[in-house]
Design an enzyme around this catalytic site. Structure first.
Site, PDB file in Angstrom:
ATOM      1  N   GLU A  54     -15.412  -0.412  12.546  1.00  0.00           N
ATOM      2  CA  GLU A  54     -14.569  -1.551  12.885  1.00  0.00           C
ATOM      3  C   GLU A  54     -15.285  -2.864  12.561  1.00  0.00           C
ATOM      4  OE1 GLU A  54     -13.111  -1.424  16.846  1.00  0.00           O
ATOM      5  OE2 GLU A  54     -12.020   0.457  16.559  1.00  0.00           O
ATOM      6  N   LYS A 212      -4.966   2.123 -27.000  1.00  0.00           N
ATOM      7  CA  LYS A 212      -5.592   3.222 -26.274  1.00  0.00           C
ATOM      8  C   LYS A 212      -4.571   3.991 -25.455  1.00  0.00           C
ATOM      9  CE  LYS A 212      -6.727   0.891 -21.918  1.00  0.00           C
ATOM     10  NZ  LYS A 212      -7.773   0.370 -21.034  1.00  0.00           N
ATOM     11  N   ARG A 214      -4.727   6.094 -21.784  1.00  0.00           N
ATOM     12  CA  ARG A 214      -5.563   6.456 -20.634  1.00  0.00           C
ATOM     13  C   ARG A 214      -5.201   7.851 -20.160  1.00  0.00           C
ATOM     14  NH1 ARG A 214      -9.052   4.155 -17.291  1.00  0.00           N
ATOM     15  NH2 ARG A 214      -8.802   2.104 -18.258  1.00  0.00           N
TER      16      ARG A 214
END
Length: 337
Positions: A54, A212, A214
């Site tokens: 926390e 490109k 991915r």
């Protein structure tokens, strides 16, 4: 409870009457540099992380009726730094700040701007924007955000700045004259074409574009090259480098197309996660130009010891300080582009 060393936030002895600048723990060095450019000091605050994870934030400087600026890029660990930004904003809101501006040089989750192929997925960029607004953020300043449409997820004003002029100045200063005069700027994918075009315009260089595909979060396949790079040095221009997979594949494609082995890379945000520096050096990249939007990048790369990789870090502190001055004076930011 005591703070870890990297979580100490410098205290102020004097605060300008009109505004307070706070540093989160994501990049306190950048925040201090911004304060130095503004001729002020950072607002005193205390950030504490408990053993269960926390977070607690306490403001030790009065913000009542003042403009507040919080410098906190949501860099890795993204979730921790995002929650800290929300805690700072909520504390400022509850302390009656007049307006809260989040200075977020690197905006995490920007790549999650849509659902892919109708999958059952969240749009995390939208969720992060909603959380920031709900916490009390009235204004957001970003730099070279990965997807421009992120601005549309906010209902508050967003100033999306660019570090291209800052990085171009660094490139002109550091590149050998014979390389600079013959260099080709390369966009590693279609999404970076506008940014690469701006680099090419400012450097007076031709532009080439790679296409490109991915395959996953860390796997990229380069399909096509548009442009002539044969017997030319190349400068690959991207907005960010995380694992380095895109740059590695781009460098391989350029060498296969006959480019000179003297390959340079420029990117605003050098996340450079574990192994990225080694991968870049092994792929033939000789120079890397980045900003200080991400803390500790240069130190991590030096520790990795890729001796053949020359890392140049340009500071965006003057740019962000100028943005703050303009906002305080209610002036346009158009001259910062």
């Amino acid at each position: 409870m005591t703070l870890a060393p990297e979580q100490h936030v410098p205290a102020a002895t004097k605060i300008a009457d009109g505004f307070v600048l706070f540093a989160g723990t994501a990049n306190p060095v950048l925040a201090a540099a911004i304060a130095g450019s503004l001729g002020t000091q950072l607002g005193a605050c205390h950030v504490e992380r408990f053993p269960d994870g926390e977070l607690s934030v306490r403001l030790d400087a009065s913000v009542r009726g003042r403009e507040v600026f919080i410098v906190q890029p949501t860099t890795p660990p993204v979730n921790d730094n995002l929650i800290e930004l929300l805690a700072f904003a909520d504390a400022c809101r509850r302390a009656s700040a007049e307006r809260i501006t989040a200075i977020v040089p690197y905006f995490g989750y920007a790549r999650s701007d849509r659902r892919n192929h109708r999958r059952r997925e969240p749009i995390m960029a939208s969720l992060a924007a909603e959380l920031m607004q709900c916490s009390g953020v009235d204004h957001v300043v970003l730099i070279d955000v990965h997807t421009p449409q992120v601005e549309g997820f906010f209902r508050v004003p967003v100033d999306s700045l660019t570090a291209v002029p800052v990085l171009c100045a660094s490139i002109r200063e550091q590149l050998p004259p014979e390389t600079a005069s013959d260099i080709v700027v390369v966009s590693p994918d279609a999404g970076r074409v506008p940014m690469a075009t701006e680099y090419a315009r400012r450097l007076g260089a031709p532009l080439a574009v790679l296409h490109k595909r991915r395959e996953g979060g860390a796997e990229v396949v380069v399909m096509h090259l548009v442009g002539d790079v044969r017997d030319r040095p190349c400068l690959i221009a991207d907005d960010m480098i995380s694992t380095g997979s895109t740059i590695v594949e781009s460098a391989r494609a350029l060498r296969n197309a006959g480019a000179l082995p003297d390959i340079s890379v420029v990117a605003t945000h050098g996340l450079l996660l574990d192994g990225a520096c080694e991968r870049l050096a092994a792929s033939g990249v000789r120079r890397l130009f980045i900003t200080d939007s991400v803390a500790g990048t240069q130190r991590r790369c030096v520790l990795a010891q890729p001796s053949q990789l020359d890392i140049n870090v340009a500071s965006i502190a003057p740019l962000l300080a100028s943005a703050i001055r303009h906002q305080l004076a209610d002036e346009s930011l158009s001259d910062l582009f």
